[in-house]
Design an enzyme around this catalytic site. Structure first.
Site, PDB file in Angstrom:
ATOM      1  N   GLU A 163     -51.503 -39.768 -42.192  1.00  0.00           N
ATOM      2  CA  GLU A 163     -50.922 -38.890 -43.219  1.00  0.00           C
ATOM      3  C   GLU A 163     -51.901 -37.847 -43.760  1.00  0.00           C
ATOM      4  O   GLU A 163     -52.139 -37.761 -44.977  1.00  0.00           O
ATOM      5  CB  GLU A 163     -50.360 -39.728 -44.375  1.00  0.00           C
ATOM      6  CG  GLU A 163     -49.193 -40.588 -43.934  1.00  0.00           C
ATOM      7  CD  GLU A 163     -48.555 -41.391 -45.065  1.00  0.00           C
ATOM      8  OE1 GLU A 163     -48.904 -41.194 -46.231  1.00  0.00           O
ATOM      9  OE2 GLU A 163     -47.708 -42.238 -44.750  1.00  0.00           O
ATOM     10  N   GLU A 357     -44.768 -46.747 -40.009  1.00  0.00           N
ATOM     11  CA  GLU A 357     -44.525 -47.263 -41.362  1.00  0.00           C
ATOM     12  C   GLU A 357     -43.076 -46.997 -41.740  1.00  0.00           C
ATOM     13  O   GLU A 357     -42.553 -45.908 -41.489  1.00  0.00           O
ATOM     14  CB  GLU A 357     -45.400 -46.567 -42.419  1.00  0.00           C
ATOM     15  CG  GLU A 357     -46.841 -46.946 -42.393  1.00  0.00           C
ATOM     16  CD  GLU A 357     -47.661 -46.247 -43.490  1.00  0.00           C
ATOM     17  OE1 GLU A 357     -47.091 -45.904 -44.543  1.00  0.00           O
ATOM     18  OE2 GLU A 357     -48.859 -46.038 -43.257  1.00  0.00           O
TER      19      GLU A 357
HETATM   20  O1  IFM Z   1     -49.033 -47.303 -49.012  1.00  0.00           O
HETATM   21  C1  IFM Z   1     -48.807 -46.092 -48.403  1.00  0.00           C
HETATM   22  C2  IFM Z   1     -49.620 -45.960 -47.131  1.00  0.00           C
HETATM   23  O2  IFM Z   1     -50.972 -46.093 -47.372  1.00  0.00           O
HETATM   24  C3  IFM Z   1     -49.381 -44.609 -46.499  1.00  0.00           C
HETATM   25  N1  IFM Z   1     -47.992 -44.364 -46.324  1.00  0.00           N
HETATM   26  C4  IFM Z   1     -47.132 -44.539 -47.466  1.00  0.00           C
HETATM   27  C5  IFM Z   1     -47.346 -45.929 -48.043  1.00  0.00           C
HETATM   28  C6  IFM Z   1     -46.425 -46.144 -49.247  1.00  0.00           C
HETATM   29  O3  IFM Z   1     -46.716 -45.230 -50.254  1.00  0.00           O
END
Ligand code: IFM
Length: 452
Positions: A163, A357
């Site tokens: 990210e 994710e």
């Molecule tokens: O916890 C975070 C992660 O570190 C990166 N992506 C989003 C998740 C939720 O906010």
């Protein structure tokens, strides 16, 4: 319908959010350690000093994964555990921890998916300018190669970073994340240096491991106008450009979108691209790691208040529909908004996907019967998996799904107030309690199919 035979089922975590042990075995300070230590930066003054104590309890966490029956685990390495001062040589005790973790995964038949850096940087490098300093590119490449040499006899699937766009926006344009600079003009240079570092690392790692798989992880937040009218449509497109496409397009096209460079020039940003950079950034990828959470509904607002996710100061207000279901983070729950993105990866970016994710924060509590009845999380996961199933049926190349997250964890500026885990952590005792979603997910994995 079953998922493909080799579909990877797993969970994801990141080092800073679960490991704790921030001062042990030679780990150096990370930029988040300093940021969290300053009052007012993290909700309730929380720090990640202990987090989920995974550094000491990883065997127990590996056993949890074995109980889940997953075939893959995405985790990140802590840069400051391996390079405490931001440069080599490897810290042997940090290296030994990841050796044991990878061996423990393999012994349980779980494939390690390694993210080399998840949203942190050694404070020693931050102090010298962090991602605004070109030298950090070389430091990252050196770190990535040391990590790669350490684990590439057992790890084949790598992601360089997590990210980049969101982290950089929140840390450089706002003060929500370190380095808390609050200057939009710094966003693109900082993103650019990370992307060059990513590309150089991919190039070097691939040379050393031709059969390896190399990718980058990013979140994609579909943007929509919350009101009718040209200005609001434009606001949604601008946010898409700044938040999503600022990293993605250049990785694939080898050039930044011209509107993005025009935006940078308009706000007074300085030139930042040097010869060879764009070629480095567009080093071929084997997959893209997609993090999907929520769409963003926005309107044009010259005061630029931003919102829960949208940075302030860019002439945009986040205005999600009042009636939309939301998670405890106030993020809208909309699984269908994921489908167009998945199609875009097939049609526009032409990259295989790993869903690295996906998950929701909910206000979990231990009920009187001693269990965590997180039916809202089950519903969230089921809806998103149904969309993935549909995308697979449309021929979109999705290799696997990694639920965020294995454990409740340190949720950055929100501290421990937001729980994303399939496993509840009692932070007072560090006791692990699988939630109902854990058992539900284990069933999905075992069946290789959703329930109906
Ligand atoms: O916890 C975070 C992660 O570190 C990166 N992506 C989003 C998740 C939720 O906010």
């Amino acid at each position: 319908m079953p998922f493909p035979e080799k579909f990877l089922w797993g969970t994801a975590t990141s080092a800073y959010q679960i490991e704790g042990a921030t001062r042990e075995d030679g780990r150096g300070p990370s930029n988040w350690d300093l940021f969290a230590a300053q009052p007012g930066n993290i909700l309730d003054g929380d720090t990640a000093d202990i987090a989920a104590d995974h550094y000491h309890r990883f065997e127990e966490d590996l056993d949890l994964m074995a109980r889940l029956g997953v075939s893959a685990y995405r985790f990140s390495l802590s840069w400051t555990r391996l390079h405490p001062d931001g440069c080599g040589p490897l810290n042997p005790k940090g290296a030994a921890f990841y050796d044991r973790l990878v061996d423990g995964l393999l012994a349980r038949g779980i494939q390690p998916l390694v993210t080399i850096n998840h949203m942190e940087i050694p404070q020693a490098l931050e102090a010298r300018g962090g991602w605004l300093e070109r030298d950090t590119i070389a430091r990252f490449t050196e770190y990535a190669m040391d990590a790669h040499r350490l684990l590439s006899d057992r790890v084949t699937c790598w992601a360089t970073m997590n990210e980049v766009a969101v982290t950089t926006w929140w840390g450089h344009a706002t003060r929500m994340f370190p380095p808390a600079l609050g200057d939009q003009r710094l966003v693109l240079p900082a993103i650019h240096h990370q992307l060059v570092a990513h590309g150089r690392a991919v190039h070097e790692m691939r040379r050393a491991q031709p059969m390896g798989e190399f990718g980058m992880v990013g979140s994609y937040w579909p943007t929509r106008p919350s009101r009718e009218g040209e200005a609001h449509q434009q606001a949604a497109e601008t946010l898409d450009l700044l938040f999503n496409r600022s990293c993605l397009d250049v990785l694939v096209d080898g050039a930044y979108p011209s509107e993005l460079l025009a935006w940078h020039a308009e706000i007074g940003g300085q030139p930042f691209i040097e010869p060879g950079d764009l070629e480095a950034i567009s080093a071929p990828l084997d997959y893209f790691g997609l993090n999907y959470y929520a769409p963003l509904h926005v309107c044009h607002d010259p005061a630029g208040p931003g919102g829960a996710v949208v940075p302030e100061g860019i002439g945009i207000a986040q205005e999600d529909p009042a009636e939309a279901p939301r998670t405890a983070f106030d993020w809208v729950i909309d699984a269908d908004a994921m489908l167009p993105i998945l199609r875009e990866f097939r049609d526009r970016y032409r990259l295989p996907l790993l869903i690295t994710e996906n998950g929701g924060a909910f206000d979990d509590i231990i009920a009187d019967d001693g269990r965590v009845h997180d039916s809202a999380r089950i519903d969230y996961l089921r809806r998103h998996l149904a969309v993935i199933e549909q995308a697979l049926a449309e021929g979109i190349d999705i290799r696997g799904y990694l639920a965020w997250s294995l454990l409740d964890n340190f949720e950055w500026a929100a501290g421990y107030s937001k729980r994303f885990g399939l496993t509840y952590i009692d932070y007072a005792t560090q006791q692990r309690l699988p939630k109902e979603s854990f058992h539900w997910y284990a069933d999905v994995v075992r069946r290789n199919a959703l329930d109906t």
